[in-house]
Structures are given as structure tokens and as C-alpha cells.
Write an enzyme that holds these catalytic residues in place. Structure first.
Site, PDB file in Angstrom:
ATOM      1  N   GLY A 116       0.769  -1.236   0.000  1.00 21.93           N
ATOM      2  CA  GLY A 116       0.000   0.000   0.000  1.00 21.93           C
ATOM      3  C   GLY A 116       0.797   1.282   0.000  1.00 21.93           C
ATOM      4  NE  ARG A 127      -0.718   3.118  -5.611  1.00 22.15           N
ATOM      5  CZ  ARG A 127      -1.864   3.304  -6.246  1.00 22.15           C
ATOM      6  NH1 ARG A 127      -1.884   4.022  -7.354  1.00 22.15           N
ATOM      7  NH2 ARG A 127      -2.988   2.777  -5.779  1.00 22.15           N
ATOM      8  CB  CYS A 154     -18.174   7.487 -27.380  1.00 26.39           C
ATOM      9  SG  CYS A 154     -19.642   8.449 -27.737  1.00 26.39           S
TER      10      CYS A 154
END
Length: 424
Positions: free
Chosen positions: A247, A287, A353
Site C-alpha cells: 500500500g 504500486r 465516447c
């Protein structure tokens, strides 16, 4: 002129007007491999891992890369060769880890919704531990293990009700989150597990969230987990290891998380003070190992001025870089080749889109159609979360090692997207 350590990576620099990743100009990568393309610095990943490894010198510890951050095979192979174990959350990730050279006994299987077939496959592969996230999962795991004539090694993931002070979508350690067994039910869960013949209790697990930038939540969680270790072991159940999860955050936009070795020096001090310094430790960073090692290169397609907003339309989109659309995440965006002239404030958006298809809001850029932009800190939770929305093929990936650039994932084709489909 060289400007080292730009936001996003210590291995990203500007030399003259050009951005370089390690010793490679990013414009050359865009030219050679097309856009969008993800480029990862090998040195940045190994340097991030080295900070954790320094912290655990002379400790009985296993660093398990949380591969959901980026599960590309070459990156897994890099970490496997560097001595990492792996934290997985699906049988697909198990297969990837094994193909990349992981040793199964160095794999921990997390996740709240393991199926019976996934459990069976992981048992047969010989994974080192199942991080169990509910009392109901204990029963299912026991049943499958007995059917396989095995005893499953288990660690119970405890939800300590600690606020990680991060975005609610990536907070995992509060009572309202779906993860783990509530702290006040954990002792009961351990007693249940100890009575099931198909289980072998070996550890305790805790993970409170992602992109954590402060030290206090880790210390609070450690204290709550160690209190529980004492209570569990008072019943006669011995815990071989303590898993403190991952984390740790990275610098996206002036964030100041502690360095991994600094954080763990403090945590290990607390562990020693509490009398558990000789216990085997597992951690699961993701991460912090890959996030700032990666950039996404994207070409400017159109500049679209407007009465209230100016838009820079690029060929990367929310299917390539989902974090901004998912939780309003920030990525630094820089031109690969700097232009002179006045910068214009604009939103950087993709061609998908959806109004949510934006990469960056209110950025001051001096660019023209055909220029290439670098979206920084794109090594984690970008390619691993990429989709084919609007029937868009996923980007190519390359690994940069000094001046050497290797293609590690070919760009998908439209034929690839339709390969498993059948007409009536």
C-alpha cells in the site's frame, strides 16, 4: 542542459528539449513502436525493490510483489529473478506468475472471492499460503483441501479498522470495506480454522489500503495486528509469519510518502519493541515498485478551442489509462519534445465516447497536432486495468534498459479482439 528526477521517476530526465527515460529519448520510442505505448524503466523498478531489500537485511522476510499493479510477464520475470515472491488474487495471476518463473511456495493467494476451482488449482500448484478473507472461505477451503487429500496453509486477513487516509476506492482496512475478517471476530476465526482438518494455520495478514503517504496508519495497524497475534497464540495456535501487506504510495503530484527503507526501519523498530522481531515477515508492495517506473506515450490528434474549455485530444484514452476516470487520479503530463511559445490551459482527453474519458484537467501545455505527450507515473494500475472499450486494441509495452529498448507486449490488433467470438 539536463534536469534529473522529473516528477514521476528518478530515471526520467530532460536533456535539452527532449525527455529521456534512462538513456533513451522517449520520442524515439514513440516513433519506433507507435502510440499509445507504455515504456518502463528496468533500473527504476530494481531501485524501488532495492529500498525494500535494504530494509530487510538480516531479517527473515519475503517480499511478494502484488502483481495486480502490473502483471506483464516480463515485469514478473524481472522481479522473480530479483528474488521476489508474488501476491496473487486470481488463478490467471497464478498462471502468469508460474510462467514468469515464480516458485509456487513463494506465492500467497489473496482475494475475497476465490472459487472452488481456483482453490483447487492453487493447492495442486503448491502455493505457499492462502490469505483467507472470511469465515465462510475457511469452510470452503477446508472442503476442497480434504477432497485433494491436502492441508491448505492459511493466514487470516484481519481488517483492523484503521483509516489509511487514502481515496475511499482504494481503502481496504475499515469496517465498511469488503476485505478481511473484522478485528473483533478474528480470534473466533482462528479457533475455527484450527479445528478444521484440511487447514494448517501458519500466519496472519493485514492490508489497509493503497497509495498511503503517511507512516502513522502502518504503525496503528501493526499494533492492532500484534495485539491479535498475542491473543491468538495465547490459545496455543502458533503463527509462523506476519504479513503486513503493502500500500505504500508514490509521488504523483507532490505526494511525499516515506521511502520504503525509512518506513520499514520504523516498523521493524516497533516490531522489535513488541517482541516479535524474530518472526518471519511477509510484505506485498505493488504500486511502489512499478508506478513511477512507467510512462504512457500518446500522440496529440487535435487541438479543440472552446468558449469555456480548450481540449487537447490524444490517442490514449480511459481504456489505456483508467485511473483518472475511475477515481479522479492525477498524472503529470509533459511534452516529449518541449516547444517554445505560450502555453495554453486545456484538458487532455481521449477519443472514447464518454465524458469521463479524460487524462488530465486544466494543464498548461504548448503543443501542436502530431506532438507526443508523456503521461507519467503510469507503471501501476494502467496496463493491468486496461480494457478494449470502444473495440480499442490495448497498447504496446516496452522495457527500457539504458539505451536498450525491448518490446515486451505487442500492440493488440482488431483481429485479436474478435478471435474468440462467433457469428450466428
Amino acid at each position: 542542459m539536463t534536469t534529473p528526477a522529473l516528477p514521476g521517476s528518478p530515471f526520467l530526465s530532460q536533456i535539452g528539449s527532449e525527455l529521456f527515460l534512462e538513456a533513451t529519448p522517449l520520442q524515439a520510442i514513440a516513433t519506433d513502436f507507435g502510440t499509445p505505448v507504455f515504456a518502463y524503466s528496468k533500473s527504476a523498478m530494481l531501485a524501488a525493490l532495492a529500498a525494500y531489500q535494504r530494509a530487510f537485511v538480516d531479517r527473515d522476510a519475503l517480499i511478494c510483489y502484488a502483481m495486480k499493479a502490473n502483471s506483464s510477464l516480463a515485469i514478473l520475470q524481472l522481479f522473480a529473478k530479483a528474488g521476489c515472491g508474488f501476491d496473487i488474487v486470481s488463478v490467471g495471476e497464478l498462471r502468469r506468475a508460474l510462467v514468469a518463473g515464480a516458485r509456487p511456495e513463494r506465492i500467497v493467494f489473496s482475494g475475497v472471492g476465490k472459487t472452488r476451482e481456483e482453490i483447487r488449482t492453487a493447492l495442486q500448484a503448491g502455493v505457499g499460503c492462502f490469505n483467507v478473507e472470511s469465515e465462510a472461505e475457511l469452510t470452503v477451503l477446508n472442503d476442497v483441501a480434504l477432497q485433494c487429500s491436502q492441508r491448505a496453509p492459511v493466514s487470516i486477513r484481519v481488517n483492523p479498522n484503521v483509516d489509511a487516509k487514502t481515496h475511499p476506492y482504494i481503502s481496504t482496512g475499515l469496517k465498511g470495506n469488503k476485505f478481511g475478517v473484522a478485528h473483533d471476530r478474528s480470534l473466533q476465526a482462528y479457533l475455527q480454522a484450527s479445528r478444521l482438518p484440511g487447514l494448517r494455520v501458519i500466519g496472519i495478514d493485514c492490508h489497509i489500503g493503497s497509495q498511503i503517504t503517511e507512516m502513522d496508519p502502518y504503525l496503528d495497524a501493526m499494533d492492532r495486528v500484534l495485539d491479535l497475534v498475542a491473543a491468538v497464540e495465547a490459545t496455543g495456535i502458533r503463527l509462523e509469519h506476519i504479513d503486513f501487506g503493502g500500500g505504500l504510495g508514490i509521488n504523483y503530484n507532490g505526494d511525499t510518502p516515506p521511502q520504503a527503507d525509512v518506513l520499514w526501519a520504523r516498523l521493524l523498530q516497533r516490531l522489535d519493541e513488541r517482541g516479535y522481531g524474530n518472526r518471519r515477515i511477509l510484505i506485498e508492495p505493488g504500486r511502489s515498485l512499478v508506478g513511477n517506473a512507467g510512462v504512457c506515450l500518446t500522440e496529440v490528434l487535435y487541438l479543440k478551442p472552446g468558449e469555456h474549455k480548450n481540449f487537447c485530444i490524444v490517442d490514449a484514452a480511459m481504456n489505456d489509462l483508467p485511473r483518472p476516470a475511475m477515481y479522479q487520479a492525477f498524472h503529470q503530463i509533459l511534452p516529449v519534445t518541449a516547444r517554445s511559445g505560450e502555453a495554453i490551459r486545456m484538458d487532455v482527453v481521449g477519443p472514447v465516447c464518454e465524458s469521463g474519458d479524460w487524462i488530465g484537467r486544466d494543464r498548461d501545455l504548448s503543443v501542436q497536432a502530431g506532438d507526443v505527450l508523456a503521461v507519467l507515473s503510469a507503471g501501476a494500475y494502467c496496463m493491468s486495468m486496461a480494457s478494449n472499450y470502444n473495440s480499442r486494441p490495448r497498447a504496446a509495452e516496452v522495457l527500457v534498459d539504458g539505451q536498450d529498448v525491448k518490446l515486451i507486449r505487442a500492440r493488440e490488433t482488431i483481429d485479436d479482439l474478435m478471435r474468440t467470438e462467433k457469428l450466428l
